[in-house]
Design an enzyme around this catalytic site. Structure first.
Site, PDB file in Angstrom:
ATOM      1  N   ASP A  47       0.832  -1.203   0.000  1.00 60.70           N
ATOM      2  CA  ASP A  47       0.000   0.000   0.000  1.00 60.70           C
ATOM      3  C   ASP A  47       0.874   1.263   0.000  1.00 60.70           C
ATOM      4  O   ASP A  47       0.364   2.379  -0.047  1.00 60.70           O
ATOM      5  CB  ASP A  47      -1.037  -0.003   1.138  1.00 60.70           C
ATOM      6  CG  ASP A  47      -0.410   0.035   2.526  1.00 60.70           C
ATOM      7  OD1 ASP A  47       0.832  -0.073   2.628  1.00 60.70           O
ATOM      8  OD2 ASP A  47      -1.171   0.160   3.502  1.00 60.70           O
ATOM      9  N   SER A  48       2.211   1.067   0.003  1.00 61.67           N
ATOM     10  CA  SER A  48       3.121   2.202  -0.218  1.00 61.67           C
ATOM     11  C   SER A  48       2.851   2.833  -1.588  1.00 61.67           C
ATOM     12  O   SER A  48       3.259   3.964  -1.841  1.00 61.67           O
ATOM     13  CB  SER A  48       4.580   1.745  -0.133  1.00 61.67           C
ATOM     14  OG  SER A  48       4.800   0.584  -0.906  1.00 61.67           O
ATOM     15  N   ASP A  86      -1.430  -6.167  -0.304  1.00 68.82           N
ATOM     16  CA  ASP A  86      -1.425  -5.474   0.986  1.00 68.82           C
ATOM     17  C   ASP A  86      -2.837  -4.967   1.275  1.00 68.82           C
ATOM     18  O   ASP A  86      -3.388  -4.172   0.499  1.00 68.82           O
ATOM     19  CB  ASP A  86      -0.453  -4.284   0.873  1.00 68.82           C
ATOM     20  CG  ASP A  86       0.172  -3.917   2.189  1.00 68.82           C
ATOM     21  OD1 ASP A  86      -0.169  -4.536   3.214  1.00 68.82           O
ATOM     22  OD2 ASP A  86       1.018  -3.000   2.183  1.00 68.82           O
ATOM     23  N   LYS A 116      -1.376  -9.318   3.065  1.00 65.18           N
ATOM     24  CA  LYS A 116      -0.605  -8.855   4.237  1.00 65.18           C
ATOM     25  C   LYS A 116      -1.507  -7.948   5.081  1.00 65.18           C
ATOM     26  O   LYS A 116      -2.248  -7.132   4.528  1.00 65.18           O
ATOM     27  CB  LYS A 116       0.644  -8.076   3.804  1.00 65.18           C
ATOM     28  CG  LYS A 116       1.413  -7.486   4.989  1.00 65.18           C
ATOM     29  CD  LYS A 116       2.773  -6.963   4.594  1.00 65.18           C
ATOM     30  CE  LYS A 116       2.777  -5.571   4.025  1.00 65.18           C
ATOM     31  NZ  LYS A 116       2.261  -4.517   4.931  1.00 65.18           N
ATOM     32  N   GLU A 118      -1.352  -5.447   8.727  1.00 59.49           N
ATOM     33  CA  GLU A 118      -0.480  -4.807   9.722  1.00 59.49           C
ATOM     34  C   GLU A 118      -1.055  -5.003  11.119  1.00 59.49           C
ATOM     35  O   GLU A 118      -2.274  -4.895  11.310  1.00 59.49           O
ATOM     36  CB  GLU A 118      -0.386  -3.298   9.444  1.00 59.49           C
ATOM     37  CG  GLU A 118       0.340  -2.965   8.165  1.00 59.49           C
ATOM     38  CD  GLU A 118       0.491  -1.454   7.947  1.00 59.49           C
ATOM     39  OE1 GLU A 118       0.141  -0.670   8.864  1.00 59.49           O
ATOM     40  OE2 GLU A 118       0.966  -1.074   6.865  1.00 59.49           O
ATOM     41  N   GLU A 185       9.307  -4.335  10.531  1.00 63.58           N
ATOM     42  CA  GLU A 185       9.723  -3.043   9.955  1.00 63.58           C
ATOM     43  C   GLU A 185      10.274  -2.128  11.047  1.00 63.58           C
ATOM     44  O   GLU A 185       9.616  -1.891  12.073  1.00 63.58           O
ATOM     45  CB  GLU A 185       8.542  -2.372   9.232  1.00 63.58           C
ATOM     46  CG  GLU A 185       8.940  -1.021   8.639  1.00 63.58           C
ATOM     47  CD  GLU A 185       7.962  -0.454   7.625  1.00 63.58           C
ATOM     48  OE1 GLU A 185       6.973  -1.125   7.275  1.00 63.58           O
ATOM     49  OE2 GLU A 185       8.206   0.689   7.178  1.00 63.58           O
TER      50      GLU A 185
HETATM   51  O1  KIV Z   1       3.486  -1.110   1.636  1.00 62.55           O
HETATM   52  C1  KIV Z   1       4.661  -1.511   1.656  1.00 62.55           C
HETATM   53  O2  KIV Z   1       5.449  -1.239   0.733  1.00 62.55           O
HETATM   54  C2  KIV Z   1       5.094  -2.302   2.794  1.00 62.55           C
HETATM   55  C3  KIV Z   1       6.550  -2.629   2.898  1.00 62.55           C
HETATM   56  C4  KIV Z   1       7.256  -1.480   3.527  1.00 62.55           C
HETATM   57  C5  KIV Z   1       6.798  -3.881   3.654  1.00 62.55           C
HETATM   58  O3  KIV Z   1       4.317  -2.626   3.627  1.00 62.55           O
END
Ligand code: KIV
Length: 281
Positions: A47-48, A86, A116, A118, A185
């Site tokens: 989600d970056s 994500d 994924k 968090e 992280e």
């Molecule tokens: O969204 C992302 O790119 C991430 C990585 C930093 C692991 O969660």
């Protein structure tokens, strides 16, 4: 050429303690293909992308529908690596039912192999519910960007005894809930090492030192494509922003000067058609 077989979750897990797991983020088919061909084990549609591709201030605004577009693009380019979608903010926190439905969309519509989420203790039950529904889950603790404000900003986590113990507990809870691996992280290297030794699933570090079972970086950081703030843990292996700027400038100058396109980049008529159009000398 024989088709490459997909890496499975158990195959990835068997690498723990034997072979480093190598992961990167990707957001489009071009880079997904290059990463997969290079032999990456895991590709995260992170989600970056909210900041890096969509230009948002942080990861909070990106929606599930937006994430699914990028997940589809990436998974179309990948034959072997495990593709992880994500789960964006509020797509798994409201209720377990919603979490399962939304995570399932990454597999059914996004072509992903896993999702994924968090968080530690607060998402452990959700992780267990997803796994029961047949959805492989990659956990993510330490600096969890969806909670950056609550964590006091983009800071190293687990530096004092209480927060280090909390991260250890969280790691155990996420592993026990059935996550197949865990992203750590921005965690001190010694704490990441202890977590890696104590839990039976692979740890994948980003800013968590060299002792994790694997490493992940954000692709634009590795490529030197993102020139904003560069955290200490980032190593840029190329300077693509500089190279891109040089190429764009060269193109601009050549077009202005009439040097591009040249003969070699142009299509031509046959002599016969030229003659009929009165274009032959
Ligand atoms: O969204 C992302 O790119 C991430 C990585 C930093 C692991 O969660």
């Amino acid at each position: 050429m024989a088709p490459l077989s997909k890496l499975t979750v158990p195959e990835l897990q068997q690498k723990k303690g034997k072979e480093k797991i190598v992961a990167l983020t990707a957001y489009d088919v071009i880079w997904a293909r290059l990463l997969d061909e290079a032999g990456l084990d895991l590709i995260l549609v992170g989600d970056s992308l909210a900041m890096l591709v969509l230009g948002y201030e942080n990861t909070l605004p990106v929606t599930l529908e937006e994430m699914l577009i990028f997940a589809r693009a990436v998974s179309r380019g990948v034959r072997r690596a495990l593709v992880v979608g994500d789960m964006p903010f509020l797509s798994y926190q409201v209720s377990r039912e919603e979490a399962i439905r939304n995570a399932g969309r990454f597999l059914k519509e996004g072509g992903c192999d896993a999702v994924k989420v968090e968080g530690g203790e607060e998402v452990a039950e959700t992780v267990a519910a997803l796994v029961r529904a047949g959805i492989p889950v990659l956990g993510h603790i330490g600096l969890t960007p969806q909670k950056a404000t609550m964590l006091g900003g983009f800071k190293v986590q687990g530096k004092d005894l209480a927060s280090a113990q909390k991260l250890l507990t969280d790691a155990h809870l996420i592993a026990e809930a059935g996550a197949f691996a865990l992203v750590l992280e921005c965690v001190p290297a010694e704490l990441a090492q202890k977590i890696t030794e104590e839990i039976n699933i692979p740890t994948i570090g980003i800013g968590a030192g060299p002792f994790c079972d694997g490493q992940i970086l954000v692709l634009p950081d590795l490529l030197g494509l993102f020139e904003g703030f560069r955290p200490k843990f980032v190593k840029a292996y190329a300077s693509l922003a500089q190279e891109g700027r040089r190429a764009i400038k060269a193109y601009l100058e050549e077009v202005k000067k009439g040097l591009f396109p040249g003969k070699e980049h142009s299509f031509t008529l046959s002599e016969e058609v030229k003659k009929a159009l009165g274009l032959s000398k």
